[in-house]
Design a protein around this motif. Structure first.
Motif, PDB file in Angstrom:
ATOM      1  N   GLN A   7     -82.590  31.324  30.285  1.00  0.00           N
ATOM      2  CA  GLN A   7     -82.010  32.617  29.965  1.00  0.00           C
ATOM      3  C   GLN A   7     -82.514  33.675  30.937  1.00  0.00           C
ATOM      4  OE1 GLN A   7     -83.099  34.817  26.249  1.00  0.00           O
ATOM      5  NE2 GLN A   7     -80.961  34.454  25.739  1.00  0.00           N
ATOM      6  N   LEU A  13     -79.755  40.667  33.743  1.00  0.00           N
ATOM      7  CA  LEU A  13     -78.460  40.754  33.075  1.00  0.00           C
ATOM      8  C   LEU A  13     -77.839  42.126  33.287  1.00  0.00           C
ATOM      9  CD1 LEU A  13     -79.069  38.949  29.657  1.00  0.00           C
ATOM     10  CD2 LEU A  13     -77.602  38.170  31.524  1.00  0.00           C
ATOM     11  N   PHE A  17     -74.241  42.854  34.794  1.00  0.00           N
ATOM     12  CA  PHE A  17     -73.207  43.494  33.966  1.00  0.00           C
ATOM     13  C   PHE A  17     -72.718  44.805  34.558  1.00  0.00           C
ATOM     14  CE2 PHE A  17     -74.907  41.300  29.877  1.00  0.00           C
ATOM     15  CZ  PHE A  17     -74.360  40.107  30.316  1.00  0.00           C
ATOM     16  N   CYS A  30     -69.066  39.631  26.514  1.00  0.00           N
ATOM     17  CA  CYS A  30     -70.520  39.486  26.627  1.00  0.00           C
ATOM     18  C   CYS A  30     -71.234  39.896  25.351  1.00  0.00           C
ATOM     19  CB  CYS A  30     -71.038  40.314  27.804  1.00  0.00           C
ATOM     20  SG  CYS A  30     -70.502  39.716  29.424  1.00  0.00           S
ATOM     21  N   TRP A  37     -77.647  39.444  25.268  1.00  0.00           N
ATOM     22  CA  TRP A  37     -76.455  39.846  26.004  1.00  0.00           C
ATOM     23  C   TRP A  37     -75.782  41.044  25.355  1.00  0.00           C
ATOM     24  CZ3 TRP A  37     -73.009  36.552  29.435  1.00  0.00           C
ATOM     25  CH2 TRP A  37     -73.771  35.648  30.183  1.00  0.00           C
ATOM     26  N   CYS A  38     -75.754  41.035  24.046  1.00  0.00           N
ATOM     27  CA  CYS A  38     -75.143  42.139  23.307  1.00  0.00           C
ATOM     28  C   CYS A  38     -75.881  43.444  23.586  1.00  0.00           C
ATOM     29  CB  CYS A  38     -75.141  41.828  21.814  1.00  0.00           C
ATOM     30  SG  CYS A  38     -74.402  43.124  20.797  1.00  0.00           S
ATOM     31  N   SER A  41     -75.089  44.556  27.330  1.00  0.00           N
ATOM     32  CA  SER A  41     -73.695  44.896  27.663  1.00  0.00           C
ATOM     33  C   SER A  41     -73.155  46.066  26.844  1.00  0.00           C
ATOM     34  CB  SER A  41     -72.794  43.680  27.475  1.00  0.00           C
ATOM     35  OG  SER A  41     -72.849  43.190  26.156  1.00  0.00           O
TER      36      SER A  41
END
Length: 492
Positions: A7, A13, A17, A30, A37-38, A41
């Protein structure tokens, strides 16, 4: 680093993004991957969540605003919810508690979009004939704006162009707690000219760093607007829109703008005309876009001999100057241009572009079907050209002949072809394949971006022919085509 070696950490990330900021659909996907991820994003998606509804299929265009509205209501502080409840406003939202403080992520606030969401929700859930509906809308908007002012640490863009809505005009949200911090670094601002003077006065005391300003002129121009402009320190980009039916006296606003070294100026005249002589004072302009409904830009004669030594982009949409005036203008300024757009045919103008604009990188001209030699001349003269938009069909260029010229004569840095079909595409699959074969043999090799121009739900372009689409897909896989896209006819 993450305990899970497979990960990526949050900072990686976030960097990835950021490239998806304009791809709302992918960002939304996403959100659904996992908690990490939430969390990353969601902050990017909610910076400018208002454009999300324009990226989803049309059947979801009403669903998305409803979901955004429900989320905002769920985020309201308890005192706001209680105020709405006490005034008989009962809005059903999800029972769950909001996972994030979504309002705090906002960097681009569109009051018009908020107002539209509220109107849709209230008129759907309440009795639209009741005299209380306007009050309901006003109260909800007040509480949402109050939340935004207190939660946003530093707003970048504010859209206060309300069109037909009058709900918000009496809400002086510049007085709300936190408004000073929220609005002090505002750099992009759009507004109607008739918003009350008190709002403009208050904003001018808070915000003096607007860099991009858009004004839609109504029949009334508030006194405070020119004061707001005069107090800015870094204004560079201005868009002036003459609304339908507006009778505008631009003098005071133009006087306020005159002291700024503007680099970008857009003027849109809808059923109204704005004189252009004032442009001669803005000699630092790098970009001029003129869009009028009329067929002729009447007073361009006042500009034809003016030199704009920094001008790089010149675009006309719909209306255009008299050809002889535009040719004279290009004789003086054409050498500076890197982009030129005019949706009007005149072979003398096309020849003038070839003669006077050697540094063009992007171009839109109209060529008739007997003007292939002129197109070749443009390619040979404009050796920096990277992109061209061409109309095909009927009295305009034939697709096959146009593609032959593009493949053989376009400069070595050319990479983008925009095709606007005026009539049903007649390009045969073997002709299309021949073009890509020829393009692949060019030296140096350069992948092609192919853009299909459409008018509304256009059914006459290259997309109609399934065999041609198979050929496009074949050469995409081979890397000959690096991008396939669409563009609205009205995009300039």
């Amino acid at each position: 680093m993450s305990n899970n070696p497979s990960q990526l950490p949050a900072d990686c990330l976030n960097e990835i993004f950021e490239y998806l900021e304009d791809d709302k659909i992918s960002l939304h996907s996403c959100l659904l991957v996992d908690r990490l991820w939430c969390g990353v994003s969601v902050r990017i998606l909610w910076r400018d969540v208002w454009t999300f509804k324009y990226t989803v299929p049309i059947q979801y265009r009403l669903v998305v605003p409803s979901q955004i509205f429900n989320t905002l209501i769920a985020c309201l502080p308890n005192e706001s919810k209680e105020l709405l409840y006490k005034n008989g406003i009962f809005i059903t939202t999800q029972a769950w508690k909001s996972l994030f403080n979504y309002a705090s992520f906002c960097k681009n606030l569109s009051i018009r979009e908020v107002d539209l969401m509220i109107r849709h929700s209230v008129e759907k859930q309440q009795n639209s004939t009741s005299h209380n509906v306007n009050f309901y809308k006003y109260l909800i908007l007040q509480e949402i704006l109050k939340m935004y002012m207190s939660q946003i640490s530093s707003l970048k863009s504010l859209d206060y162009d309300l069109e037909i809505s009058k709900t918000v005009q009496n809400i002086l949200f510049t007085y709300f707690p936190g408004a000073k911090n929220c609005l002090s670094n505002l750099s992009v601002f759009s507004c109607d000219s008739n918003i009350c003077s008190e709002f403009f006065f208050q904003l001018s005391q808070i915000c003096q760093n607007i860099q991009s300003l858009t004004i839609t002129f109504e029949n009334v121009i508030s006194n405070g607007l020119s004061d707001l402009i005069s107090l800015q320190k870094n204004l560079r980009h201005v868009t002036l829109i003459a609304a339908y039916g507006g009778e505008n006296d631009w003098t005071e606003i133009i006087t306020s703008l005159a002291r700024f070294p503007l680099t970008k100026l857009k003027i849109f005249g809808y059923d109204a005309y704005m004189p252009l002589s004032f442009l001669s004072t803005f000699t630092y302009l790098q970009e001029i876009i003129l869009s009028y409904d009329d067929t002729d830009i009447l007073d361009f004669h006042k500009l034809q001999y003016v030199e704009f030594p920094h001008l790089q982009i010149l675009k006309f949409q719909y209306a255009f100057p008299k050809v002889e005036m535009l040719i004279k203008f290009l004789e003086i300024n054409g050498k500076y241009l890197t982009e030129f757009y005019v949706g009007y045919h005149n072979n003398s103008l096309n020849l003038a572009v070839a003669k006077s604009c050697p540094n063009l990188k992007k171009l839109y001209l109209i060529f008739m079907k007997n003007e292939l030699e002129t197109l070749k001349l443009v390619f040979n003269s404009c050796q920096h050209l990277e992109s061209i938009k061409i109309v095909c069909g009927a009295k305009y260029l034939r697709e096959k002949e146009m593609l032959d010229v593009v493949s053989k004569y376009s400069p070595k840095n050319f990479y983008e072809l925009k095709v606007d079909n005026y009539t049903q595409s007649k390009l045969l699959p073997e002709e299309f394949e021949s073009f890509f074969t020829s393009w692949n043999d060019r030296k140096p090799q350069k992948s092609l971006s192919l853009i299909i121009v459409f008018v509304f739900n256009d059914d006459i372009g290259l997309y109609v022919n399934d065999e041609n689409m198979k050929i496009i897909e074949k050469y995409r896989k081979l890397g000959v085509i690096r991008k396939l896209g669409t563009e609205s006819f009205e995009e300039i």
